[in-house]
Design an enzyme around this catalytic site. Structure first.
Site, mmCIF file in Angstrom:
data_model
loop_
_atom_site.group_PDB
_atom_site.id
_atom_site.type_symbol
_atom_site.label_atom_id
_atom_site.label_comp_id
_atom_site.label_asym_id
_atom_site.label_seq_id
_atom_site.Cartn_x
_atom_site.Cartn_y
_atom_site.Cartn_z
ATOM 1 N N ASP A 165 0.858 -1.179 0.000
ATOM 2 C CA ASP A 165 0.000 0.000 0.000
ATOM 3 C C ASP A 165 0.895 1.229 0.000
ATOM 4 O OD1 ASP A 165 -2.093 1.701 0.016
ATOM 5 O OD2 ASP A 165 -2.931 1.085 1.946
ATOM 6 N N CYS A 212 0.428 4.850 1.828
ATOM 7 C CA CYS A 212 -0.615 4.807 2.849
ATOM 8 C C CYS A 212 -0.304 5.838 3.928
ATOM 9 C CB CYS A 212 -0.693 3.411 3.456
ATOM 10 S SG CYS A 212 -2.031 3.198 4.643
ATOM 11 N N GLY A 246 -4.809 5.806 17.199
ATOM 12 C CA GLY A 246 -4.964 4.583 17.976
ATOM 13 C C GLY A 246 -5.965 3.674 17.290
ATOM 14 N N HIS A 272 3.630 5.419 13.527
ATOM 15 C CA HIS A 272 2.476 5.717 12.676
ATOM 16 C C HIS A 272 1.150 5.367 13.336
ATOM 17 C CE1 HIS A 272 1.877 1.485 12.022
ATOM 18 N NE2 HIS A 272 1.157 1.626 10.936
#
Length: 397
Positions: A74, A77, A303, A326
């Site tokens: 991805d 992303c 989160g 991240h």
């Protein structure tokens, strides 16, 4: 905490977490990456966990080489967030209509728009560079060129897995919009094509892990990958920008009387490659599940769907190659989460959040993730907290 160095490696492996808390398979992946001849440094984020080839939550700095599997499938992303002029008092008691309107505006899962979104008709969208971006599609790998129509219709769509759109409130009561997505199917196809090419190159035979196959500078294969990589990263950024424009439009219509205004957008990739300079060396820095956190740069660290997220500002710590985590990071696999938790657990752990609570998203349950508060606490020398957010609406892919 500050970092600790992992012993026994030929290059510095700096870890912003306790190595004793990291799975053995992930520690072995870190050691494997450190064996690559082109590696100059490795920074390990507090959300580190096992991935394909390289761990999620690692920053890999190499000279004259890049590993496409470390970037991931991805490409580009990342996250986008916008603070609005709305407050929690503007929100209705029942948020199900708002969630439904968001799901109608932004296709989720494998869904796509019936026809490509026209950015020229979108409120506040900067169209400069749009035609040039699509014009460069003819330069990407022949293996995926026939997907242009699909790529157009998937532009401005969420995808599946851990991708999401959220409406949040911060500790002052301000309402934020936040979303997480990437380069959709076109990025995945480009990544898989180039990973396959890299694994067949002579210099990659005999590696400790075939998923660590690299492209080397000054080769046609590297040139082709860099072209497609940077195009896909741009696709991912446009994808998030269009989704945010669609989301803002929903908010304008649903809160017409409040006349919502929006602050500048915060956007950050967390699966990507950047050209950066450290210790007098020009390096290719791969952030796999990590954001850039240069001095004063804004970032987003989410989160799980029931806990909350943080808006942060980077402190420019070069020991971490100006990076930060991240997100919270998974503490168990998707299959393990499905075995461990039920829909009843999901309902309990997402109480107060308007979201899906069915078996299709049990693998995204908060209990499958690390504590976001602890992850933030472990990187106080990488970022400072600007705002803490709590979602009230969560649309999952």
């Amino acid at each position: 905490m500050s970092y600790v160095e992992m012993p026994g490696a030929k290059i510095p492996i700096r870890m912003w977490t306790d190595p004793a808390t990291v799975e053995d398979v992930a520690l072995q992946q870190l050691r494997n990456v450190a064996t690559l001849p082109w590696i100059k440094g490795l920074a390990v984020m507090p959300d580190v966990h096992y991935g394909k080839g390289a761990t999620v939550g690692s920053v890999i700095a190499m000279q004259g080489a890049v590993c496409p599997a470390a970037v991931g499938v991805d490409i580009g992303c990342g996250m986008s967030a916008v603070k609005t002029s709305l407050t929690a008092n503007d929100l209705p008691g029942d948020l199900s209509r708002l969630r439904s309107k968001i799901e109608q505006a932004i296709p989720v899962g494998r869904g796509m728009h019936d026809s490509p979104v026209d950015p020229g008709r979108m409120h506040g969208f900067a169209t400069a560079g749009w035609e040039d971006f699509w014009g460069r599609f003819d330069g990407v790998a022949d293996a995926v060129k026939f997907r242009q129509e699909r790529a157009g219709k998937q532009m401005g769509t969420l995808g599946s897995g851990n991708h999401f759109v959220e409406v949040c409130t911060d500790t002052t009561g301000s309402v934020w919009l936040m979303l997480h997505s990437g380069s959709r199917n076109i990025g995945k196809e480009l990544a898989e094509h180039h990973i396959g090419v890299a694994q067949k190159l002579p210099h990659n035979q005999g590696l400790v892990d075939r998923d660590l196959a690299v492209f080397i500078a000054q080769t046609p294969q590297m040139a082709a990958y860099r072209n497609d990589l940077f195009w896909a990263q741009e696709y991912a950024k446009y994808n998030r920008t269009i989704m945010m424009a669609l989301l803002k439009d929903v908010i304008r219509k649903e809160f017409k009387k409040a006349k919502p205004a929006f602050e500048p957008e915060i956007s950050a990739h967390h699966n990507y490659v950047a050209e950066e300079r450290y210790d007098g060396m020009d390096l290719l820095v791969t952030r796999k599940g990590a954001i850039r956190a240069g001095s004063g740069e804004y970032g987003i660290i989410p989160g799980s769907m029931g806990t909350g997220s943080y808006i942060v500002k980077g402190l420019g710590n070069e020991k971490a190659f100006n990076s930060a985590s991240h997100g919270a990071g998974r503490r168990m696999s998707r299959n393990a989460a499905k075995r461990r938790f039920s829909t009843r657990d999901l309902e309990e752990q997402t109480r107060g959040v308007e979201c899906r609570k069915d078996s299709g998203v049990v693998d995204e349950i908060p209990g499958a993730y690390k504590s976001i508060d602890q992850v933030i606490d472990q990187q106080r020398d990488l970022v400072e907290v600007v705002a803490k957010l709590k979602q009230v609406v969560c649309v999952k892919g």
